[in-house]
Motif scaffolding. Structure first.
Motif, mmCIF file in Angstrom:
data_model
loop_
_atom_site.group_PDB
_atom_site.id
_atom_site.type_symbol
_atom_site.label_atom_id
_atom_site.label_comp_id
_atom_site.label_asym_id
_atom_site.label_seq_id
_atom_site.Cartn_x
_atom_site.Cartn_y
_atom_site.Cartn_z
ATOM 1 N N ILE A 133 -2.117 3.580 -6.765
ATOM 2 C CA ILE A 133 -1.692 4.379 -5.606
ATOM 3 C C ILE A 133 -1.127 5.720 -6.072
ATOM 4 O O ILE A 133 -1.384 6.766 -5.461
ATOM 5 C CB ILE A 133 -0.669 3.596 -4.767
ATOM 6 C CG1 ILE A 133 -1.391 2.456 -4.031
ATOM 7 C CG2 ILE A 133 0.064 4.503 -3.788
ATOM 8 C CD1 ILE A 133 -0.484 1.594 -3.196
ATOM 9 N N GLY B 117 0.820 -1.208 0.000
ATOM 10 C CA GLY B 117 0.000 0.000 0.000
ATOM 11 C C GLY B 117 0.851 1.254 0.000
ATOM 12 O O GLY B 117 1.773 1.407 -0.793
ATOM 13 N N HIS B 118 0.546 2.159 0.972
ATOM 14 C CA HIS B 118 1.283 3.422 1.059
ATOM 15 C C HIS B 118 2.541 3.326 1.919
ATOM 16 O O HIS B 118 3.220 4.333 2.119
ATOM 17 C CB HIS B 118 0.364 4.523 1.579
ATOM 18 C CG HIS B 118 -0.583 5.045 0.527
ATOM 19 N ND1 HIS B 118 -0.224 5.974 -0.406
ATOM 20 C CD2 HIS B 118 -1.876 4.709 0.250
ATOM 21 C CE1 HIS B 118 -1.252 6.222 -1.210
ATOM 22 N NE2 HIS B 118 -2.266 5.468 -0.828
ATOM 23 N N TYR C 23 5.371 2.006 0.997
ATOM 24 C CA TYR C 23 5.899 1.546 -0.280
ATOM 25 C C TYR C 23 7.123 0.650 -0.116
ATOM 26 O O TYR C 23 7.975 0.882 0.737
ATOM 27 C CB TYR C 23 6.287 2.748 -1.163
ATOM 28 C CG TYR C 23 5.326 3.903 -1.020
ATOM 29 C CD1 TYR C 23 3.972 3.747 -1.352
ATOM 30 C CD2 TYR C 23 5.755 5.144 -0.541
ATOM 31 C CE1 TYR C 23 3.087 4.810 -1.205
ATOM 32 C CE2 TYR C 23 4.884 6.203 -0.397
ATOM 33 C CZ TYR C 23 3.542 6.038 -0.723
ATOM 34 O OH TYR C 23 2.664 7.067 -0.574
ATOM 35 N N GLN D 74 -3.951 7.971 -6.727
ATOM 36 C CA GLN D 74 -4.536 8.491 -5.489
ATOM 37 C C GLN D 74 -3.767 9.725 -4.999
ATOM 38 O O GLN D 74 -4.359 10.713 -4.578
ATOM 39 C CB GLN D 74 -4.521 7.401 -4.409
ATOM 40 C CG GLN D 74 -5.456 6.239 -4.649
ATOM 41 C CD GLN D 74 -5.259 5.143 -3.618
ATOM 42 O OE1 GLN D 74 -4.742 5.384 -2.506
ATOM 43 N NE2 GLN D 74 -5.666 3.921 -3.958
ATOM 44 N N MET E 59 5.538 1.723 -6.388
ATOM 45 C CA MET E 59 4.122 1.719 -6.011
ATOM 46 C C MET E 59 3.299 1.340 -7.230
ATOM 47 O O MET E 59 3.762 1.401 -8.367
ATOM 48 C CB MET E 59 3.696 3.092 -5.491
ATOM 49 C CG MET E 59 3.769 4.207 -6.511
ATOM 50 S SD MET E 59 3.174 5.802 -5.856
ATOM 51 C CE MET E 59 4.375 6.147 -4.588
ATOM 52 N N PHE F 221 -2.888 9.357 3.854
ATOM 53 C CA PHE F 221 -2.757 7.985 3.359
ATOM 54 C C PHE F 221 -2.285 7.011 4.440
ATOM 55 O O PHE F 221 -1.826 5.900 4.113
ATOM 56 C CB PHE F 221 -1.798 7.969 2.164
ATOM 57 C CG PHE F 221 -2.295 8.762 0.983
ATOM 58 C CD1 PHE F 221 -3.387 8.322 0.253
ATOM 59 C CD2 PHE F 221 -1.697 9.970 0.641
ATOM 60 C CE1 PHE F 221 -3.853 9.062 -0.821
ATOM 61 C CE2 PHE F 221 -2.156 10.707 -0.425
ATOM 62 C CZ PHE F 221 -3.251 10.261 -1.164
#
Length: 632
Positions: free
Chosen positions: A566, A524-525, A527, A569, A562, A593
């Motif tokens: 993502i 996800g965030h 990374y 986003q 990423m 995030f």
């Protein structure tokens, strides 16, 4: 109008004959009048019975002044070889005839002077002897006219011979590339600097700009005079005196050139065809120092013959000449070669190409073919060999420094395109066979890459340029544009590939790609870094690059990886805030995030680097490249 030059041994009556025909004394120097011999060039003119005019150049006959003779002969269209009946054929008779042959003069006749000093049967013997000696020269079969400047006998016949030449000689062609090789330069009180010469390749107009060669300085033509008459303009092949401004007398001298065009980078390297005179008794070898006389320009030069052994007397061959000072040369120009010491004429030839550098001896074999094809001097051959020298040739610069007019060149180009010898693309032309070969090589190279490395989008321009062994980046860029325009290759970003090609992964790489995507999605965030990937996967870089090029992954500099979702986003969040006029902080991006400073800070620094954001104290504002790089 055309220009006729005299030629012949000293004291054979050249100047006297001109005085008898025109009433003008071509010997202008006090020393010439005192000694009774011509030392430098003299000039006169006459009106023919049909009302047309001919310019006359009188040359010195003494062996010490042959260089002055060549300077005058370089601008003539026809020649009058003068031989005294009481002296007969003499050394400078032969040397002057050799020079005229080497300069490729096509028209002329012989004036057998001083016939009042010999018996009539001697005149007949002389005519027979001269005719034999003229065999194999441009004067073979030409009229041999007995005359006497003293009694005026035969002078009318001389004038008729000149009229006959005038009737059949072609008008001197105006190719809109005017050159005037200066044979005199002086200052007139109240007028200023004056230069004289014969216009070649085009004319000149009063109150117009011109250029001085070799300095390249722009000058101004104030006024023109031809045959002692003020004129507004002159055409090609005209004797003219030009009053110029913008240059001092000390800056201009015989051997310089006035041109109607700028000549960038005055050249000193030339590919030539050289004829070594049969009576030179000299082998023209590598490194031989010679004097080259081109127009009125005389300079020392170094000779590099193509044959290792050199060029024998009586033979001709290709050579390279490196001159000490630049020559205002065109392809197809003639020149004379003499020795610096003793000062004798050894040969001459024609300029086949103007070079940018001095070729090495090992480069000469590769130049032989196209230079030999140029020896014919035909325009179609010139164009064909010119386009073979590079991938693409700018049409506007094709044979720019040649004695061919632009419309004539364009017409010949159109015919060569029509018959398929060359191709036209934008404002360029190229050799059709070379383009076909390069297109096939490019296709085969990309086909091999697509087959063996199907995961690659294609090859970069640098990679394909190396594979095709092309050194010039500009020429390669033109080739790529041509291949794209003809749908032979396609391009996306930095990659070149065959039309319709879609990259694919093989079984093992496809499985690894799935694993990488799962790991990056799971992170996800928070990374994944390249360090993380190095520990998770073995030999993954090719697969990662494929996923990046395929648009599924985004790499953040050399830090993180990423998914594209993502990334979208992040940039959508930035756009929403910037559209509202907001600034953002590191903490706000982190909290949005559910990330940490470890990931948010390198991300913002990367966004600053690519100018999607710009740092403003503790805030980030919209960067200069945001709108260009934004993709929802």
């Amino acid at each position: 109008m055309f220009v006729l030059g005299t030629a012949g041994h000293i004291d054979h009556g050249k100047s006297s004959l001109i005085r008898a025909m025109t009433g003008i004394d071509p010997d202008r120097l006090p020393e010439e009048k005192k000694r009774g011999i011509t030392i430098d060039l003299g000039f006169a003119w006459m009106k023919l019975p049909d009302g047309s005019e001919v310019g006359l150049v009188d040359v010195p006959g003494h062996e010490r002044f042959v260089r002055n003779m060549v300077a005058g002969a370089g601008g003539i269209n026809a020649a009058m070889l003068v031989i005294a009946a009481d002296d007969g054929w003499m050394p400078q008779t032969q040397e002057h005839l050799d020079i005229l042959n080497l300069l490729e003069i096509k028209h002329g006749f012989v004036a057998l002077t001083k016939t009042d000093l010999v018996e009539s049967d001697w005149v007949e013997l002389m005519i027979t002897d001269i005719a034999e000696k003229l065999a194999g020269t441009f004067l073979e079969g030409a009229p041999i006219i007995p005359c006497s400047a003293e009694t005026k006998a035969g002078v009318d016949d001389i004038i008729q011979a000149i009229s006959d030449i005038s009737a059949r000689i072609k008008a001197v062609e105006d190719v809109e590339k005017s050159r005037l090789f200066i044979d005199r330069s002086f200052v007139l009180t109240g007028i200023g600097v004056v230069v004289t010469g014969t216009s070649r390749g085009g004319g000149f107009s009063a109150d117009s700009d011109a250029y001085h060669f070799p300095s390249g300085d722009k000058i101004r033509i104030r006024s023109l005079q031809s045959h002692e008459r003020q004129v507004a303009s002159v055409g090609a092949g005209t004797r003219v005196a030009i009053n110029i401004t913008g240059a001092d007398r000390e800056e201009i001298s015989r051997g310089d050139v006035i041109t109607g065009f700028a000549y960038p980078d005055p050249p000193t390297y030339f590919a030539v065809n050289v004829s070594n005179l049969a009576n030179s008794n000299l082998m023209l070898k590598e490194g031989r120092k010679v004097l080259i006389i081109h127009g009125t320009t005389e300079t020392e030069a170094i000779l590099r013959p193509f044959p290792d052994a050199g060029i024998k007397p009586g033979e001709e061959n290709l050579a390279i000449i490196k001159t000490e000072v630049p020559l205002c040369a065109f392809v197809n120009d003639s020149f004379i070669l003499r020795l610096p010491t003793p000062q004798v004429t050894v040969g001459g030839g024609r300029i086949l190409d103007i070079l940018e550098s001095y070729p090495r001896r090992k480069d000469l074999p590769g130049m032989s073919d196209y230079l030999r094809r140029r020896k014919a001097g035909e325009l179609s051959g010139m164009i064909a060999t010119e386009v073979e020298k590079r991938l693409f040739t700018d049409r506007s610069r094709l044979l720019l420094f040649s004695n061919f007019a632009r419309p004539v060149i364009e017409s010949a180009v159109a015919k060569l395109i029509e018959n398929g010898s060359i191709i036209g693309f934008d404002n360029f032309i190229a050799d059709a066979k070379a383009m076909s070969t390069l297109a096939d090589n490019a296709k085969k190279t990309l086909e091999k890459t697509h087959k063996n490395k199907s995961y690659l989008r294609g090859l970069t321009a640098d990679e394909l340029m190396k594979r095709l062994k092309i050194d010039d980046a500009n020429q390669f860029s033109m080739l790529m544009k041509y291949l794209q325009a003809n749908k032979i290759i396609d391009r996306e970003n930095q990659f070149l590939f065959l039309p319709g090609f879609t990259p694919e992964l093989d079984g093992a790489m496809k499985s690894q790609a799935d694993d990488i995507m799962r790991a990056v999605n799971k992170a996800g965030h928070n990374y994944l870094s390249f360090y993380d990937l190095d520990h998770l996967f073995k030999d993954y870089r090719k697969t990662l690059n494929f996923l990046r090029d395929d648009g599924r992954l985004v790499t953040i500099g050399t830090h993180f990886v990423m998914t594209t979702d993502i990334w979208k986003q992040i940039v959508n969040y930035l756009k929403k805030r910037f559209d509202a006029g907001d600034k953002i902080t590191l903490a706000e991006l982190r909290d949005e995030f559910n990330s940490t400073r470890k990931y948010a800070l390198p991300l913002l620094e990367y966004l600053d680097q690519i100018k999607m954001t710009k740092r403003d104290g503790d805030y980030r504002i919209k960067g200069a490249n945001f709108d260009e790089l934004y993709s929802a």
